[in-house]
Scaffold this active site. Structure first.
Site, PDB file in Angstrom:
ATOM      1  N   GLY A 201       1.118  -1.202   0.465  1.00 25.15           N
ATOM      2  CA  GLY A 201       0.165   0.224   0.079  1.00 25.15           C
ATOM      3  C   GLY A 201       1.439   1.502  -0.119  1.00 25.15           C
ATOM      4  CG  ASN A 202      -1.357   5.005   1.433  1.00 22.37           C
ATOM      5  OD1 ASN A 202      -0.291   5.273   2.914  1.00 22.37           O
ATOM      6  ND2 ASN A 202      -2.293   4.986   1.867  1.00 22.37           N
ATOM      7  CB  VAL A 205      -1.137   2.894   5.601  1.00 20.39           C
ATOM      8  CG1 VAL A 205      -1.458   0.915   6.157  1.00 20.39           C
ATOM      9  CG2 VAL A 205      -2.685   3.581   5.308  1.00 20.39           C
ATOM     10  CD  GLU A 223       7.199  -6.113  -1.557  1.00 23.05           C
ATOM     11  OE1 GLU A 223       7.601  -4.175  -2.742  1.00 23.05           O
ATOM     12  OE2 GLU A 223       7.598  -6.353  -1.372  1.00 23.05           O
ATOM     13  CB  CYS A 257       3.569   0.273  -6.829  1.00 18.37           C
ATOM     14  SG  CYS A 257       3.181  -1.276  -6.706  1.00 18.37           S
TER      15      CYS A 257
END
Length: 519
Positions: A201-202, A205, A223, A257
């Site tokens: 995710g980002n 977070v 990741e 991503c």
């Protein structure tokens, strides 16, 4: 089977989460998941889940993301199915102990390294590639012999509902469970004790996950993403380059991503590149992107508002696209030229179908710009010159580095997928997915007869024992002191430890022969 996708996702009650974790922890401690045969069975069942329900999964991706069938198969379904097949066929080889070379006397202890499962693991997957980014880590965890809780994205209502229904049908529910929910459910999960957490995710977070994991010293794979640059050199084949860049930005409407986030090129190349991007745009969407059945949609209103706000705020010149439809969450692929380094489009990862072009006077200036920011998850360079390619690769840091194409590095299971610095840490795919959820455990057995040789280690410590241990174990330096030539004798003779242990073993052999020789 045709699955009826609900309009609203059913969340797992928060108060049930500790019991789920407790059950999976008990399963792992029972050693149920340890036999290779059990792992292979679960991997084969997962393989058939993916095969039997490809159409259902593709339909879920279209419902959640507007992802078209070809794109779903190309970027998620085929890759993930192949990973499951490979793991089912390879796990027996992956678990075999490694027999490392060791010097005498350690080699006499039969040293080996085994990859052992870490234990109960949490996989938190994102919305953008839910099939691949949920099942990819799960394949590694099952191959490793772990038990797993999957927390899919709350934004993918169709997909998350589908796997909550399918996984209990195919996989052992005492080994794999799905927990659906949003922030409260994720928070409750992060309060539990895990052997490993795998988060995609980002970075915002990601920091929350890392802090929660630190409370229990839990290892984490993060990741993440970042602003992945595409350097277009003056010698690039612009027609092919434009096709690759636009494809990278329109696949999943840029919600990738490793999508090229922005372009760096010289001023003289900018308009030539825009011309070829326009040609590619017209080839991809002959009736316009709004009418195309090959373009997905932005995941939710919040993301739509953020992206359209960035287009409105840019000081650059929108030369392609720019139109949008909030009701349909549609944003046309948008190219913006003459973008400055401090523009609104350059402040954060775009994660949408917007491609800014920043001009720089030289390749070295492009490298300097890349190095002035956080390390990206991917880096792309378009050039026909090997020296330029290597110069960019060798003077930057990124999770991956690809020349003359985009995104395809993710499709090669033999390559690690992961970031560096702000773009994440830890890498997986192929055997590395198995490695993520295991740890290296050394084993050795010291034979009792070695006490004859190693007894000098015990107190009382004496100079005699020190000389004995030093003679037996200290290595002779096999290279000359810096600045001095190496002698001819040192090139010929083996190391001192080798000679000494050869003499010791020969002596032991002679003693044994004398002791057991017939009278």
């Amino acid at each position: 089977m045709t699955f009826e996708f609900p309009e609203k996702l059913t969340y797992t009650p928060v108060d049930e989460i500790p019991a789920i974790v407790s059950e999976l922890t008990s399963t792992f401690r029972s050693k149920k998941t340890l036999p290779v045969a059990f792992r292979v069975d679960q991997l084969r069942k997962l393989t058939y889940l993916l095969k039997d329900h490809q159409d259902d999964l593709a339909a879920a991706l279209e419902a959640d993301l507007g992802k078209r069938r070809l794109e779903a198969y190309l970027t998620e379904l085929i890759i993930t199915l192949n990973d499951a097949i490979d793991a089912a066929q390879s796990v027996g080889k992956w678990v075999k102990p490694e027999k490392p070379w060791a010097a005498i006397p350690w080699s006499l202890m039969s040293p080996e390294v085994r990859r052992e499962p870490k234990g109960i693991s949490l996989i938190v997957s994102p919305f953008n590639y839910p099939v691949n980014l949920t099942f990819g880590p799960l394949i590694g965890a099952l191959a490793a012999g772990c038990t797993v809780v999957i927390k899919p994205s709350e934004h993918t209502v169709a997909f998350s509902s589908l796997i909550a229904d399918l996984i209990p049908r195919y996989l052992d529910s005492s080994v794999v469970r799905v927990v659906n929910g949003a922030v409260p459910e994720t928070t409750a999960l992060l309060k539990q004790k895990w052997a490993h957490i795998f988060y995609t995710g980002n970075s915002a977070v990601g920091r929350i996950v890392a802090r929660a994991a630190a409370e229990n010293l839990t290892p984490v794979t993060l990741e993440l993403g970042g602003k992945s640059p595409a350097v277009v050199a003056d010698d690039a084949d612009l027609k092919t380059t434009a096709s690759h860049l636009l494809w990278g930005k329109t696949t999943n409407v840029g919600q990738t991503c490793i999508a090229p986030d922005y372009v760096l090129c010289s001023p003289k190349m900018q308009d030539k590149l825009v011309y070829e991007l326009t040609n590619a745009y017209n080839r991809f969407f002959p009736d316009g992107p709004a009418a195309s059945d090959s373009l997905g949609r932005i995941i939710h209103d919040r993301a739509f508002v953020r992206l359209t706000g960035l287009i409105a705020d840019t000081k650059g010149e929108v030369v392609l696209g720019g139109d949008s439809d909030r009701q349909k969450r549609f944003i046309a692929p948008t190219v913006v030229k003459n973008v400055s380094k401090d523009d609104a489009l350059m402040k954060e990862e775009l994660f949408g179908p917007i491609l800014p072009i920043v001009t720089v006077p030289s390749i070295d200036h492009a490298i300097k710009h890349i190095n002035s920011g956080e390390h990206p998850l991917a880096l792309y360079v378009f050039t026909q010159n090997k020296r330029i390619r290597d110069h960019v690769f060798d003077n930057t840091l990124s999770g991956s580095a690809t020349a003359n194409d985009v995104l395809i590095q993710n499709a090669i299971p033999e390559l690690p997928f992961g970031g560096v610095g702000e773009s994440g840490y830890g890498a997986y795919h192929g055997k590395r997915s198995f490695d993520v959820f295991t740890y290296e455990r050394p084993r050795l057995t010291s034979p009792l007869w070695l006490e004859v040789l190693l007894g000098a280690r015990y107190p009382p410590y004496t100079e005699k024992n020190l000389r004995m241990l030093t003679a037996a174990n200290a290595r002779r330096i096999p290279f000359p002191r810096p600045g001095q030539p190496r002698s001819l004798l040192s090139r010929i003779l083996p190391s001192g430890v080798t000679v000494r242990w050869a003499l010791v073993l020969a002596l032991l052999g002679w003693v044994g022969k004398q002791k057991f020789a017939p009278a």
